[in-house]
Write a protein that holds these residues in place. Structure first.
Motif, mmCIF file in Angstrom:
data_model
loop_
_atom_site.group_PDB
_atom_site.id
_atom_site.type_symbol
_atom_site.label_atom_id
_atom_site.label_comp_id
_atom_site.label_asym_id
_atom_site.label_seq_id
_atom_site.Cartn_x
_atom_site.Cartn_y
_atom_site.Cartn_z
ATOM 1 N N THR A 80 16.254 27.952 -13.429
ATOM 2 C CA THR A 80 15.904 29.174 -13.059
ATOM 3 C C THR A 80 14.652 29.916 -13.858
ATOM 4 O OG1 THR A 80 17.599 30.179 -14.746
ATOM 5 C CG2 THR A 80 18.414 29.812 -12.579
ATOM 6 N N GLU A 81 14.434 29.487 -15.090
ATOM 7 C CA GLU A 81 13.354 30.165 -15.707
ATOM 8 C C GLU A 81 12.098 29.289 -16.120
ATOM 9 O OE1 GLU A 81 15.110 33.466 -18.583
ATOM 10 O OE2 GLU A 81 16.307 31.467 -18.806
ATOM 11 N N ALA A 82 10.996 29.863 -16.312
ATOM 12 C CA ALA A 82 9.778 29.237 -16.794
ATOM 13 C C ALA A 82 9.530 29.901 -18.128
ATOM 14 C CB ALA A 82 8.645 29.793 -15.692
ATOM 15 N N PHE A 83 8.897 28.944 -19.057
ATOM 16 C CA PHE A 83 8.592 29.186 -20.308
ATOM 17 C C PHE A 83 7.147 28.698 -20.601
ATOM 18 C CE2 PHE A 83 13.080 28.801 -20.121
ATOM 19 C CZ PHE A 83 13.632 29.812 -20.985
ATOM 20 N N VAL A 84 6.348 29.622 -21.172
ATOM 21 C CA VAL A 84 5.059 29.447 -21.495
ATOM 22 C C VAL A 84 4.700 29.584 -22.876
ATOM 23 C CG1 VAL A 84 2.462 29.255 -21.022
ATOM 24 C CG2 VAL A 84 4.063 29.595 -19.162
ATOM 25 N N VAL A 85 4.781 28.730 -23.729
ATOM 26 C CA VAL A 85 4.704 29.225 -25.416
ATOM 27 C C VAL A 85 3.342 28.930 -26.071
ATOM 28 C CG1 VAL A 85 5.395 28.352 -27.452
ATOM 29 C CG2 VAL A 85 6.956 28.173 -25.386
ATOM 30 N N PHE A 86 2.636 29.892 -26.396
ATOM 31 C CA PHE A 86 1.372 29.838 -27.237
ATOM 32 C C PHE A 86 1.588 29.856 -28.649
ATOM 33 C CE2 PHE A 86 0.849 31.698 -23.028
ATOM 34 C CZ PHE A 86 -0.295 30.992 -22.693
ATOM 35 N N ALA A 87 0.692 29.726 -29.434
ATOM 36 C CA ALA A 87 1.099 29.911 -30.871
ATOM 37 C C ALA A 87 1.598 31.044 -31.375
ATOM 38 C CB ALA A 87 -0.327 29.447 -31.597
ATOM 39 N N GLU A 88 1.174 32.037 -30.931
ATOM 40 C CA GLU A 88 1.378 33.539 -31.309
ATOM 41 C C GLU A 88 2.196 34.421 -30.221
ATOM 42 O OE1 GLU A 88 -2.361 34.776 -32.744
ATOM 43 O OE2 GLU A 88 -2.421 33.591 -34.329
ATOM 44 N N ARG A 89 2.428 33.784 -29.113
ATOM 45 C CA ARG A 89 3.111 34.647 -28.157
ATOM 46 C C ARG A 89 3.901 33.842 -27.169
ATOM 47 N NH1 ARG A 89 0.951 39.410 -24.675
ATOM 48 N NH2 ARG A 89 2.755 40.066 -23.831
ATOM 49 N N ILE A 90 5.092 34.026 -26.713
ATOM 50 C CA ILE A 90 5.808 33.331 -25.910
ATOM 51 C C ILE A 90 6.131 34.053 -24.584
ATOM 52 C CG2 ILE A 90 8.272 32.133 -25.440
ATOM 53 C CD1 ILE A 90 8.407 31.943 -28.680
ATOM 54 N N PHE A 91 6.066 33.393 -23.425
ATOM 55 C CA PHE A 91 6.249 34.130 -22.128
ATOM 56 C C PHE A 91 7.828 33.568 -21.537
ATOM 57 C CE2 PHE A 91 2.067 35.107 -22.977
ATOM 58 C CZ PHE A 91 1.835 36.377 -22.531
ATOM 59 N N ARG A 92 8.563 34.320 -21.066
ATOM 60 C CA ARG A 92 9.577 33.736 -20.208
ATOM 61 C C ARG A 92 9.879 34.758 -19.127
ATOM 62 N NH1 ARG A 92 15.528 33.804 -23.210
ATOM 63 N NH2 ARG A 92 16.837 32.804 -21.480
ATOM 64 N N TYR A 93 10.024 34.050 -17.938
ATOM 65 C CA TYR A 93 10.249 34.926 -16.659
ATOM 66 C C TYR A 93 10.884 33.880 -15.517
ATOM 67 C CZ TYR A 93 6.023 32.014 -15.534
ATOM 68 O OH TYR A 93 4.999 31.085 -15.368
ATOM 69 N N PRO A 94 11.351 34.633 -14.939
ATOM 70 C CA PRO A 94 12.264 33.827 -13.602
ATOM 71 C C PRO A 94 10.987 33.102 -12.841
ATOM 72 C CG PRO A 94 12.825 36.006 -13.752
ATOM 73 C CD PRO A 94 11.769 36.149 -14.542
ATOM 74 N N ARG A 95 11.681 31.722 -12.757
ATOM 75 C CA ARG A 95 10.850 30.808 -11.830
ATOM 76 C C ARG A 95 10.320 31.464 -10.625
ATOM 77 N NH1 ARG A 95 12.430 24.658 -11.667
ATOM 78 N NH2 ARG A 95 10.494 24.841 -11.335
ATOM 79 N N LYS A 96 9.167 31.437 -10.275
ATOM 80 C CA LYS A 96 8.314 31.853 -8.987
ATOM 81 C C LYS A 96 8.061 33.479 -9.124
ATOM 82 C CE LYS A 96 8.389 27.718 -7.342
ATOM 83 N NZ LYS A 96 7.218 26.841 -7.226
ATOM 84 N N GLN A 97 8.431 33.917 -10.233
ATOM 85 C CA GLN A 97 7.946 35.347 -10.398
ATOM 86 C C GLN A 97 6.595 35.684 -10.703
ATOM 87 O OE1 GLN A 97 8.513 37.745 -13.928
ATOM 88 N NE2 GLN A 97 9.963 38.969 -12.775
ATOM 89 N N ALA A 98 5.949 36.162 -9.490
ATOM 90 C CA ALA A 98 4.254 36.399 -9.636
ATOM 91 C C ALA A 98 3.875 37.296 -10.925
ATOM 92 C CB ALA A 98 3.973 37.093 -8.622
ATOM 93 N N GLU A 99 4.799 38.234 -11.434
ATOM 94 C CA GLU A 99 4.177 39.097 -12.486
ATOM 95 C C GLU A 99 4.314 38.438 -13.612
ATOM 96 O OE1 GLU A 99 2.789 42.078 -14.545
ATOM 97 O OE2 GLU A 99 2.384 41.781 -12.450
ATOM 98 N N GLY A 100 5.504 37.590 -13.974
ATOM 99 C CA GLY A 100 5.485 36.809 -15.304
ATOM 100 C C GLY A 100 4.334 35.845 -15.351
ATOM 101 N N ARG A 101 4.256 35.235 -14.339
ATOM 102 C CA ARG A 101 3.164 34.191 -14.451
ATOM 103 C C ARG A 101 1.662 34.988 -14.696
ATOM 104 N NH1 ARG A 101 2.549 29.119 -12.393
ATOM 105 N NH2 ARG A 101 0.282 28.478 -12.024
#
Length: 61
Positions: A19-40
């Motif tokens: 249900t969720e997507a995670f994109v992890v950088f060295a200084e920031r983490i993004f977590r958003y519902p899969r397929k959510q355009a704004e989070g991406r």
């Protein structure tokens, strides 16, 4: 994972649960519902701001 990534060089990792997507950088983490355009969009904007090339912004979520 964020603590293990170099803050330079354009490193990141992405992964998904059912249900969720995670994109992890060295200084920031993004977590958003899969397929959510704004989070991406937010994660991609951050990636661009730290110099990650456009062709590398094609992760699956």
């Amino acid at each position: 994972m964020a603590a293990c990534l170099a803050p330079t060089g354009g490193w990141y990792v992405n992964y998904n649960t059912a249900t969720e997507a995670f994109v992890v950088f060295a200084e920031r983490i993004f977590r958003y519902p899969r397929k959510q355009a704004e989070g991406r969009r937010q994660a991609q904007a951050y990636a661009r701001s730290i110099g990650i090339p456009e062709p590398q912004l094609d992760w699956q979520d």
